[in-house]
Write a protein that holds these residues in place. Structure first.
Motif, PDB file in Angstrom:
ATOM      1  N   VAL A 210      -0.382  -1.648   1.811  1.00 32.08           N
ATOM      2  CA  VAL A 210      -0.715  -0.814   0.652  1.00 32.08           C
ATOM      3  C   VAL A 210      -1.865   0.155   0.746  1.00 32.08           C
ATOM      4  CG1 VAL A 210      -1.290  -0.901  -1.829  1.00 32.08           C
ATOM      5  CG2 VAL A 210       0.098  -2.693  -0.790  1.00 32.08           C
TER       6      VAL A 210
ATOM      7  N   GLY B 105      -1.611   4.082   0.896  1.00 32.64           N
ATOM      8  CA  GLY B 105      -2.458   4.974  -0.345  1.00 32.64           C
ATOM      9  C   GLY B 105      -3.361   5.683   0.081  1.00 32.64           C
TER      10      GLY B 105
ATOM     11  N   ARG C  49       1.357   4.530 -10.803  1.00 32.79           N
ATOM     12  CA  ARG C  49       1.160   4.847  -9.424  1.00 32.79           C
ATOM     13  C   ARG C  49       0.189   3.795  -9.009  1.00 32.79           C
ATOM     14  NH1 ARG C  49       3.917   8.793  -6.586  1.00 32.79           N
ATOM     15  NH2 ARG C  49       3.007   7.295  -4.819  1.00 32.79           N
TER      16      ARG C  49
ATOM     17  N   ASP D   5      -0.293   2.322  -5.981  1.00 36.44           N
ATOM     18  CA  ASP D   5      -0.456   2.576  -4.873  1.00 36.44           C
ATOM     19  C   ASP D   5      -1.676   3.778  -4.603  1.00 36.44           C
ATOM     20  OD1 ASP D   5       1.763   4.052  -5.785  1.00 36.44           O
ATOM     21  OD2 ASP D   5       1.591   5.345  -3.840  1.00 36.44           O
TER      22      ASP D   5
ATOM     23  N   ARG E 200      -5.637  -1.450  -4.548  1.00 33.89           N
ATOM     24  CA  ARG E 200      -4.909  -1.495  -3.245  1.00 33.89           C
ATOM     25  C   ARG E 200      -5.179  -3.223  -2.768  1.00 33.89           C
ATOM     26  NH1 ARG E 200      -7.265   3.574   0.241  1.00 33.89           N
ATOM     27  NH2 ARG E 200      -6.565   5.383  -1.265  1.00 33.89           N
TER      28      ARG E 200
ATOM     29  N   VAL F 262       6.579  -2.393  -0.816  1.00 37.19           N
ATOM     30  CA  VAL F 262       5.549  -1.344  -0.988  1.00 37.19           C
ATOM     31  C   VAL F 262       5.535  -0.064  -0.269  1.00 37.19           C
ATOM     32  CG1 VAL F 262       3.205  -1.450  -0.008  1.00 37.19           C
ATOM     33  CG2 VAL F 262       4.058  -3.520  -1.275  1.00 37.19           C
TER      34      VAL F 262
ATOM     35  N   SER G  45       7.555   2.312  -2.399  1.00 40.43           N
ATOM     36  CA  SER G  45       6.795   3.005  -3.477  1.00 40.43           C
ATOM     37  C   SER G  45       5.757   3.969  -3.113  1.00 40.43           C
ATOM     38  CB  SER G  45       5.952   1.696  -4.297  1.00 40.43           C
ATOM     39  OG  SER G  45       5.131   2.086  -5.425  1.00 40.43           O
ATOM     40  N   SER G  46       4.952   3.536  -1.938  1.00 41.07           N
ATOM     41  CA  SER G  46       3.992   4.342  -1.277  1.00 41.07           C
ATOM     42  C   SER G  46       4.628   5.628  -0.812  1.00 41.07           C
ATOM     43  CB  SER G  46       3.227   3.671  -0.383  1.00 41.07           C
ATOM     44  OG  SER G  46       2.622   2.487  -0.679  1.00 41.07           O
TER      45      SER G  46
END
Length: 369
Positions: free
Chosen positions: A45, A49, A219, A221, A227, A253, A256-257
């Motif tokens: 993450v 991120g 969001r 991330d 994080r 993860v 999503s990121s």
């Protein structure tokens, strides 16, 4: 809480400027790590991120500029506005957060004659360094002992922001005690400053909590403070819920990121433009906490004219535009755009220097076996 020229004498103003310069220099170094993947988490993450922290940092600076135009009433004849240190630290990291506030204060002082130029070091120290250090230390302490959930993050952000504002008021009082240019008793100043800024802190806490909560909900991330703090993925095995292995969590993860932050960034910028260009017209016209205390206690007797008082955007209005609503709205839009551009440019350069240097290689992500 923008300190004008004349409240603090020259030697202490210079000293505060040295402190602020040192804090910015340290923050530049720390921000390189935050923008390149170091700092909170150190996991999938965190590394994913970090790729989006640089553009988000410019957006955070612009958003704080916009929200600082929205003075809200806190007591009879007194208003307050967001300081933003807690919000910036939680969203983009403490070092990057200091830089965000420094960019906002610089733009306000140079373009809008808000906050004295000789007091810029005082303002960065009080509104940037103190708020970020106090808020982020408290935030990190709380999330370590609270359950690792999104509610914990938003709750911790509320408490951190609430405490950071009276802490900044206390820091100003200390600076005034050392270098104040009037003979007002320090005890009276401390009581008045902390008292009104506790109330302002409640408004700061609500704004910070709602903003952090909204970002984490959409969001997570992208939020530095979130994080590695999300609830572990649960799997149902034999009718019971158990935590998934890190390798099982890594795929969702990463997916999503991988989403582009462009839509989020544009929505955030649009919100900032709306707040500064339209909503700011309805902000409270009452003096803020520092202005009110200064007037009541006689500190403002030593205030000096701002060096940028003749700026075309002084006092958040466009020169020669007679309509107050249009003048203020245009000034707000220009301020948001300029802050976003300068902030994004600064953070892009900081991150680029980090990623092109020899020590920029991120640590490999460890997988469970």
């Amino acid at each position: 809480m923008h300190v004008p020229d004349g409240f603090i004498n020259a030697p202490v103003s210079v000293g505060a400027g040295i402190v602020a310069t040192g804090a910015v220099a340290v923050s530049l170094r720390g921000a390189r790590r935050e923008l390149a993947g170091g700092g909170a988490g150190g996991s999938v993450v965190a590394l994913a991120g970090a790729e989006r922290t640089a553009p988000l940092a410019g957006l955070v600076a612009a958003f704080i500029f916009a929200v600082q135009m929205l003075n809200f009433p806190v007591a009879a004849g007194t208003s307050g506005h967001l300081l933003g240190g807690a919000l910036a630290a939680i969203l983009v990291g403490p070092f990057t957060g200091v830089l965000c506030i420094a960019v906002v204060l610089l733009m306000q002082g140079v373009l809008f004659a808000d906050g004295g130029l000789t007091a810029l070091g005082v303002n960065i120290t009080v509104m940037g360094v103190i708020t970020v250090v106090v808020a982020y230390a408290l935030f990190r302490g709380l999330v370590k002992v609270l359950p690792r959930t999104r509610r914990s993050i938003t709750g911790a952000s509320f408490v951190a922001a609430l405490v950071s504002v009276p802490a900044a008021a206390g820091a100003f009082t200390l600076i005034y005690a050392i270098g104040g240019t009037t003979e007002v008793p320090v005890g009276k100043v401390l009581t008045a400053m902390v008292g009104v800024h506790v109330l302002i802190g409640i408004g700061e806490a609500v704004i910070t909590m709602l903003t952090v909560g909204a970002v984490v909900a959409v969001r997570p991330d992208l939020a530095y403070g979130a994080r590695g703090l999300t609830t572990p993925l649960k799997l149902r095995v034999g009718g019971e819920l158990i935590d998934a292995e890190p390798t099982a969590v890594a795929a969702p993860v990463a997916a999503s990121s991988a989403r582009s932050p462009r839509t989020f960034w544009l929505a955030g910028l649009g919100t900032a433009l709306l707040l500064a260009g339209v909503v700011s017209f309805y902000a409270s016209a009452s003096p803020d906490g520092l202005e009110k205390v200064a007037a009541d206690q006689g500190i403002d007797k030593s205030v000096k004219d701002h060096a940028a008082a003749d700026s075309p955007l002084a006092d958040y209005g466009v020169k020669d535009v007679s309509d107050a609503r249009l003048s203020g709205g245009l000034a707000g839009v220009i301020g948001v755009g300029a802050t976003a551009a300068v902030g994004s440019g600064v953070f892009w350069v900081v991150r680029r220097r980090r990623t092109t240097s020899g020590d920029a290689q991120p640590a490999p992500v460890q997988e469970s076996v």
